[in-house]
Design a protein around this motif. Structure first.
Motif, PDB file in Angstrom:
ATOM      1  N   LEU A  17       0.852  -1.185   0.000  1.00  0.00           N
ATOM      2  CA  LEU A  17       0.000   0.000   0.000  1.00  0.00           C
ATOM      3  C   LEU A  17       0.889   1.237   0.000  1.00  0.00           C
ATOM      4  O   LEU A  17       2.092   1.160   0.267  1.00  0.00           O
ATOM      5  N   ALA A  18       0.284   2.372  -0.319  1.00  0.00           N
ATOM      6  CA  ALA A  18       1.013   3.642  -0.381  1.00  0.00           C
ATOM      7  C   ALA A  18       0.401   4.652   0.577  1.00  0.00           C
ATOM      8  O   ALA A  18      -0.827   4.810   0.623  1.00  0.00           O
ATOM      9  N   TYR A  19       1.249   5.310   1.355  1.00  0.00           N
ATOM     10  CA  TYR A  19       0.884   6.540   2.052  1.00  0.00           C
ATOM     11  C   TYR A  19       1.318   7.682   1.132  1.00  0.00           C
ATOM     12  O   TYR A  19       2.497   7.779   0.776  1.00  0.00           O
ATOM     13  N   ARG A  20       0.377   8.560   0.777  1.00  0.00           N
ATOM     14  CA  ARG A  20       0.705   9.675  -0.114  1.00  0.00           C
ATOM     15  C   ARG A  20       0.615  10.986   0.664  1.00  0.00           C
ATOM     16  O   ARG A  20      -0.409  11.272   1.289  1.00  0.00           O
TER      17      ARG A  20
ATOM     18  N   GLN B  17      -8.249   4.236   2.743  1.00  0.00           N
ATOM     19  CA  GLN B  17      -8.693   4.436   4.118  1.00  0.00           C
ATOM     20  C   GLN B  17      -7.873   5.554   4.749  1.00  0.00           C
ATOM     21  O   GLN B  17      -6.702   5.745   4.426  1.00  0.00           O
ATOM     22  N   HIS B  18      -8.500   6.284   5.660  1.00  0.00           N
ATOM     23  CA  HIS B  18      -7.766   7.291   6.414  1.00  0.00           C
ATOM     24  C   HIS B  18      -6.712   6.587   7.263  1.00  0.00           C
ATOM     25  O   HIS B  18      -6.996   5.596   7.938  1.00  0.00           O
ATOM     26  N   GLY B  19      -5.470   7.081   7.206  1.00  0.00           N
ATOM     27  CA  GLY B  19      -4.377   6.430   7.916  1.00  0.00           C
ATOM     28  C   GLY B  19      -4.117   7.035   9.286  1.00  0.00           C
ATOM     29  O   GLY B  19      -4.492   8.174   9.565  1.00  0.00           O
TER      30      GLY B  19
ATOM     31  N   GLU C 199       0.987   5.528  13.571  1.00  0.00           N
ATOM     32  CA  GLU C 199       1.250   4.183  13.066  1.00  0.00           C
ATOM     33  C   GLU C 199       2.202   4.247  11.874  1.00  0.00           C
ATOM     34  O   GLU C 199       3.134   3.441  11.753  1.00  0.00           O
ATOM     35  N   MET C 200       1.970   5.222  10.985  1.00  0.00           N
ATOM     36  CA  MET C 200       2.829   5.411   9.818  1.00  0.00           C
ATOM     37  C   MET C 200       4.264   5.755  10.243  1.00  0.00           C
ATOM     38  O   MET C 200       5.231   5.166   9.743  1.00  0.00           O
ATOM     39  N   LYS C 201       4.391   6.697  11.187  1.00  0.00           N
ATOM     40  CA  LYS C 201       5.728   7.106  11.637  1.00  0.00           C
ATOM     41  C   LYS C 201       6.486   5.932  12.253  1.00  0.00           C
ATOM     42  O   LYS C 201       7.702   5.795  12.078  1.00  0.00           O
ATOM     43  N   LYS C 202       5.764   5.086  12.968  1.00  0.00           N
ATOM     44  CA  LYS C 202       6.404   3.955  13.637  1.00  0.00           C
ATOM     45  C   LYS C 202       7.035   3.003  12.620  1.00  0.00           C
ATOM     46  O   LYS C 202       8.072   2.384  12.889  1.00  0.00           O
ATOM     47  N   LEU C 203       6.432   2.882  11.446  1.00  0.00           N
ATOM     48  CA  LEU C 203       6.978   2.018  10.405  1.00  0.00           C
ATOM     49  C   LEU C 203       8.356   2.473   9.949  1.00  0.00           C
ATOM     50  O   LEU C 203       9.140   1.670   9.421  1.00  0.00           O
ATOM     51  N   PHE C 204       8.664   3.770  10.165  1.00  0.00           N
ATOM     52  CA  PHE C 204       9.922   4.323   9.667  1.00  0.00           C
ATOM     53  C   PHE C 204      10.858   4.773  10.792  1.00  0.00           C
ATOM     54  O   PHE C 204      11.791   5.543  10.564  1.00  0.00           O
ATOM     55  N   GLU C 205      10.603   4.268  11.981  1.00  0.00           N
ATOM     56  CA  GLU C 205      11.519   4.539  13.083  1.00  0.00           C
ATOM     57  C   GLU C 205      12.893   3.958  12.760  1.00  0.00           C
ATOM     58  O   GLU C 205      13.005   2.824  12.275  1.00  0.00           O
ATOM     59  N   GLY C 206      13.945   4.728  13.025  1.00  0.00           N
ATOM     60  CA  GLY C 206      15.301   4.269  12.750  1.00  0.00           C
ATOM     61  C   GLY C 206      15.762   4.519  11.329  1.00  0.00           C
ATOM     62  O   GLY C 206      16.899   4.196  10.979  1.00  0.00           O
ATOM     63  N   TRP C 207      14.907   5.077  10.483  1.00  0.00           N
ATOM     64  CA  TRP C 207      15.294   5.411   9.114  1.00  0.00           C
ATOM     65  C   TRP C 207      16.034   6.755   9.116  1.00  0.00           C
ATOM     66  O   TRP C 207      16.201   7.385  10.151  1.00  0.00           O
ATOM     67  N   ASP C 208      16.481   7.174   7.955  1.00  0.00           N
ATOM     68  CA  ASP C 208      17.235   8.420   7.790  1.00  0.00           C
ATOM     69  C   ASP C 208      16.552   9.573   8.532  1.00  0.00           C
ATOM     70  O   ASP C 208      15.351   9.815   8.340  1.00  0.00           O
TER      71      ASP C 208
ATOM     72  N   TRP D 277      -3.524   3.935   0.504  1.00  0.00           N
ATOM     73  CA  TRP D 277      -4.072   3.467  -0.765  1.00  0.00           C
ATOM     74  C   TRP D 277      -3.544   2.058  -1.046  1.00  0.00           C
ATOM     75  O   TRP D 277      -2.334   1.847  -1.136  1.00  0.00           O
ATOM     76  N   LYS D 278      -4.435   1.104  -1.187  1.00  0.00           N
ATOM     77  CA  LYS D 278      -4.033  -0.261  -1.541  1.00  0.00           C
ATOM     78  C   LYS D 278      -3.534  -0.249  -2.986  1.00  0.00           C
ATOM     79  O   LYS D 278      -4.189   0.293  -3.886  1.00  0.00           O
ATOM     80  N   LEU D 279      -2.382  -0.837  -3.215  1.00  0.00           N
ATOM     81  CA  LEU D 279      -1.830  -0.931  -4.566  1.00  0.00           C
ATOM     82  C   LEU D 279      -2.326  -2.221  -5.215  1.00  0.00           C
ATOM     83  O   LEU D 279      -2.143  -3.309  -4.669  1.00  0.00           O
ATOM     84  N   MET D 280      -2.949  -2.065  -6.373  1.00  0.00           N
ATOM     85  CA  MET D 280      -3.627  -3.174  -7.030  1.00  0.00           C
ATOM     86  C   MET D 280      -3.010  -3.440  -8.409  1.00  0.00           C
ATOM     87  O   MET D 280      -2.317  -2.601  -8.973  1.00  0.00           O
ATOM     88  N   HIS D 281      -3.303  -4.623  -8.934  1.00  0.00           N
ATOM     89  CA  HIS D 281      -2.858  -4.931 -10.293  1.00  0.00           C
ATOM     90  C   HIS D 281      -3.952  -5.737 -10.999  1.00  0.00           C
ATOM     91  O   HIS D 281      -4.979  -6.075 -10.405  1.00  0.00           O
ATOM     92  N   ARG D 282      -3.715  -6.006 -12.262  1.00  0.00           N
ATOM     93  CA  ARG D 282      -4.672  -6.744 -13.082  1.00  0.00           C
ATOM     94  C   ARG D 282      -3.958  -7.870 -13.825  1.00  0.00           C
ATOM     95  O   ARG D 282      -2.775  -7.744 -14.165  1.00  0.00           O
ATOM     96  N   ASP D 283      -4.676  -8.933 -14.098  1.00  0.00           N
ATOM     97  CA  ASP D 283      -4.141  -9.963 -14.980  1.00  0.00           C
ATOM     98  C   ASP D 283      -4.093  -9.421 -16.411  1.00  0.00           C
ATOM     99  O   ASP D 283      -4.919  -8.585 -16.808  1.00  0.00           O
ATOM    100  N   GLU D 284      -3.132  -9.919 -17.175  1.00  0.00           N
ATOM    101  CA  GLU D 284      -3.066  -9.529 -18.581  1.00  0.00           C
ATOM    102  C   GLU D 284      -4.291 -10.049 -19.331  1.00  0.00           C
ATOM    103  O   GLU D 284      -4.789 -11.142 -19.048  1.00  0.00           O
ATOM    104  N   LEU D 285      -4.767  -9.250 -20.267  1.00  0.00           N
ATOM    105  CA  LEU D 285      -5.877  -9.668 -21.122  1.00  0.00           C
ATOM    106  C   LEU D 285      -5.338 -10.261 -22.418  1.00  0.00           C
ATOM    107  O   LEU D 285      -4.309  -9.803 -22.932  1.00  0.00           O
ATOM    108  N   PRO D 286      -6.018 -11.260 -22.986  1.00  0.00           N
ATOM    109  CA  PRO D 286      -5.579 -11.787 -24.280  1.00  0.00           C
ATOM    110  C   PRO D 286      -5.558 -10.710 -25.360  1.00  0.00           C
ATOM    111  O   PRO D 286      -4.695 -10.707 -26.237  1.00  0.00           O
ATOM    112  N   SER D 287      -6.520  -9.799 -25.275  1.00  0.00           N
ATOM    113  CA  SER D 287      -6.581  -8.694 -26.233  1.00  0.00           C
ATOM    114  C   SER D 287      -7.254  -7.505 -25.580  1.00  0.00           C
ATOM    115  O   SER D 287      -8.054  -7.658 -24.653  1.00  0.00           O
TER     116      SER D 287
END
Length: 438
Positions: free
Chosen positions: A191-194, A254-256, A260-269, A285-295
């Motif tokens: 997921l992405a925090y923007r 979803q509202h973040g 909680e977000m800051k805790k994920l990056f504790e000890g980073w630069d 934001w949940k990052l999603m993908h799709r299967d390839e379509l034949p056409s």
């Protein structure tokens, strides 16, 4: 079916209905209008007011914006990064390309710019209107009937066209109409925090300099990474945090929780954590993908999918937006010689031959970049860092863990000119875009 709307055709052009006013849809509208066709865009939103976030427009995208004659204000609002740096999550520099702006322009003849999405969308929208494109907002398409083809909207309106272009993004209704079944995106596991920070929120001189002197910074760490860059001419900072997905099944946004977000990056630069200290609210934001379509083209040859509706991409190479611009540019160029319905199918298959393999290859490359940026500490990560550090301060040669400066992948992506390649396709010279892997 309710009120029926006939679209006005150009002197010798087709009637083209585009579903979706995102980057793929508006780019296709501009390109098709420049090709002499009558274009109508149907958009579900009541107004075109994209929530603010940054976009990285690489040379394969920026050369198209130049070709379409967007106003100087777009470039004035952009930030052109002078340096691209990859950090270990602790802050240690693994890779750094100085004079990034000059090198990119020299290699590719077009800039790498960081833009606010709203600035780009508004400029494209205005250009499309100037070219005679008609926009109908608050028109959610529910049905695409290929026998017309005819589109029916939730408000009960119907629109007839020669060609329907499904450009309604990741959660595409036109894709479901195309397949004849419900087809939801699949989670990628990330997921992405923007985040967007304004200069007036920042007091620390070191952060003010970071924002006002445009650069791109990546911080790569165990299971996650962050990317930051200036937008709005160095007056705002766009920060995206890519982390493991913990959203419930079926929840896309979803509202973040900021703490909680800051805790994920504790000890980073410390530079990164200082930036995060200024965040008051955040969305996940949940990052999603799709299967390839034949056409991407229906059997009747009058309905096609483009952009995220058929090839959504992880944001790890910033190619979702740029590939959407490429799709739009290529579609209009391919259709510039088509004036009759009976010639549509052949032209659309040329478009698909040109675009499908390249787009799907980039999708695969984004997953590879995730792997290289999210390695857990250990032997594999140490081997990766050795490759990084062995070329630090040197001209990079061969495969490289950061595709942003990998001489193989960067050239394959950035040197591509969608308009020129489409023109070659019209002359029967469709080139399969093949590369070596980094």
């Amino acid at each position: 079916m309710g009120q029926s709307t006939e679209m006005e055709a150009g002197a010798a052009g087709l009637q083209i209905a585009i579903v979706g006013a995102g980057l793929a849809g508006i780019s296709a509208a501009i390109s098709c209008a420049l090709a002499g066709h009558s274009v109508t865009v149907l958009e579900a939103a009541k107004e075109l007011s994209e929530i603010g976030a940054g976009l990285q427009i690489t040379p394969n995208g920026s050369r198209l914006l130049q070709a379409w004659g967007l106003p100087q204000t777009v470039w004035d609002e952009a930030a052109e990064p002078t340096i691209l740096t990859v950090h270990r999550y602790s802050g240690k520099i693994l890779a750094c390309e100085p004079d990034f702006d000059k090198r990119i322009r020299s290699k590719y003849g077009a800039p790498f710019v960081d833009l606010h999405r709203v600035d780009l969308q508004q400029a494209l929208h205005n250009r499309a209107i100037n070219l005679g494109v008609k926009f109908h907002l608050n028109e959610r398409v529910e049905i695409v009937d290929p026998t017309g083809p005819t589109l029916a909207t939730k408000l009960g309106h119907s629109y007839n066209a020669d060609l329907v272009v499904g450009a309604d993004g990741l959660w595409s209704r036109t894709r479901e109409c195309f397949l004849g079944t419900v087809d939801e995106p699949k989670p990628t596991g990330d997921l992405a925090y923007r985040i967007v920070l304004s200069m007036d929120q920042i007091e620390e001189p070191v952060l003010q300099r970071l924002i006002s002197n445009p650069e791109v910074h990546f911080w790569i760490g165990p299971g996650a990474h962050a990317v930051g860059y200036s937008i709005k001419g160095g007056k705002m900072y766009n920060l995206v945090l890519l982390v493991p997905d913990d959203l419930p099944a079926g929840v896309a946004k979803q509202h973040g929780n900021v703490e909680e977000m800051k805790k994920l990056f504790e000890g980073w630069d410390p530079i990164l954590t200082q930036l995060l200290s200024h965040v008051n609210t955040v969305e996940k934001w949940k990052l999603m993908h799709r299967d390839e379509l034949p056409s991407w083209i229906n059997e009747a040859g009058n309905f096609i999918l483009i952009g995220d509706s058929c090839h959504p991409m992880l944001p790890y190479l910033a190619q979702g937006a740029n590939s959407s611009l490429e799709d739009g540019a290529a579609l209009g160029t391919i259709l510039k010689s088509v004036t009759k319905r009976e010639h549509l199918s052949k032209a659309l298959h040329k478009f698909e031959q040109l675009r499908k393999l390249r787009s799907e290859a980039i999708v695969k490359e984004t997953f590879k970049q995730r792997n290289d940026f999210h390695m857990r500490d250990g032997p594999e990560q140490e081997a990766r860092d050795e490759i990084f550090l062995s070329q630090l301060g040197k001209e990079i040669v061969g495969a490289f863990p950061s595709r942003w400066t990998c001489p193989v992948v960067q050239h394959w992506i950035y040197s591509y000119d969608a308009i020129k390649e489409a023109e070659k396709a019209l002359e029967g010279e469709v080139r399969t875009s093949v590369k070596s892997h980094c």
